[in-house]
Design a protein around this motif. Structure first.
Motif, short mmCIF file in Angstrom:
data_model
loop_
_atom_site.label_atom_id
_atom_site.label_comp_id
_atom_site.label_asym_id
_atom_site.label_seq_id
_atom_site.Cartn_x
_atom_site.Cartn_y
_atom_site.Cartn_z
N TRP A 268 -5.36 -2.86 7.18
CA TRP A 268 -4.64 -3.51 6.08
C TRP A 268 -4.08 -4.85 6.52
CZ3 TRP A 268 -1.48 1.47 4.62
CH2 TRP A 268 -2.29 2.34 3.88
N GLU B 269 0.85 -1.19 0.00
CA GLU B 269 0.00 0.00 0.00
C GLU B 269 0.88 1.24 0.00
OE1 GLU B 269 -3.35 0.17 -0.05
OE2 GLU B 269 -3.81 -1.94 0.28
N ASP C 133 -4.52 8.65 5.03
CA ASP C 133 -4.11 7.52 5.88
C ASP C 133 -3.31 7.97 7.09
OD1 ASP C 133 -5.13 5.73 3.90
OD2 ASP C 133 -3.24 5.87 2.80
N LEU D 274 1.48 7.14 9.32
CA LEU D 274 0.37 6.24 9.06
C LEU D 274 -0.38 5.96 10.36
CD1 LEU D 274 -1.16 4.20 7.23
CD2 LEU D 274 0.63 2.54 7.80
N VAL E 31 1.13 5.09 1.41
CA VAL E 31 0.56 5.92 2.48
C VAL E 31 0.21 7.29 1.91
CG1 VAL E 31 0.91 6.93 4.75
CG2 VAL E 31 1.89 4.68 4.23
N ARG F 54 -5.46 2.33 10.58
CA ARG F 54 -5.44 2.05 9.15
C ARG F 54 -4.51 0.88 8.86
NH1 ARG F 54 -7.55 4.86 4.60
NH2 ARG F 54 -8.43 5.93 6.38
#
Length: 169
Positions: free
Chosen positions: A35, A14, A20, A27, A16, A31
């Protein structure tokens, strides 16, 4: 059927983005946990070929924050399968793609239960560890499971034979 731990490996990546992050440009932990739950569920589903639900989340340690604009790599793999549940271990890495370095952010253990078509727990495949790391995680999984069961009120401490073996000679 016995499956290898390596067969359940999932690597999720992913980026950031501003939405987020918190006020510090890091981060958000929630969140990341979201994930991680997805990556761990995918690994569990690969192992048992069935729908799964999260049963527990434990020992999430946040070591290094991941900054806005960095990349997140989540590596999830089943460490041990029990009757209907399985433990999934995750390592999370941050990566600064511009400066080209990677750093450990955190790790965690999630537990999932496989479900049958009626939404009830179902039996799953056994797991065979191959590497030294997989064998170490496999052996420790029984103790971690007993701790989870005790903390969840599903096992009495005096019944935790694997844990007693660590302290009683």
């Amino acid at each position: 059927m016995v499956k290898k731990a390596s067969e359940s490996l999932v690597v999720m990546t992913e980026l950031v983005l501003p939405n987020d992050t918190n006020n510090f440009g890091n981060l958000m932990g929630g969140r990341l946990m979201y994930w991680m739950d997805i990556a761990a569920a995918l690994a569990a589903m690969k192992h048992c070929a069935a729908p799964v639900v999260t049963a527990s989340v434990d020992n999430i340690s946040f070591e290094t924050p991941i900054k806005i604009g960095n990349v997140v790599h989540i590596e999830a793999k089943v460490t041990r399968a029990f009757n209907s549940s399985m433990e999934v271990h995750m390592n999370v890495w941050g990566e600064d793609a511009i400066q080209q370095y990677r750093y450990k952010s955190n790790e965690a253990y999630y537990t999932f239960v496989a479900l049958d078509p009626n939404g009830k727990p179902r039996s799953i495949n056994a797991l065979e560890p191959e590497t030294d790391d997989e064998k170490k995680l496999f052996e420790g999984a029984l103790r971690r499971r007993q701790i989870r069961l005790i903390l969840g009120g599903k096992m009495k401490p005096e019944d935790a034979d694997e844990l007693k073996a660590l302290f009683v000679k």
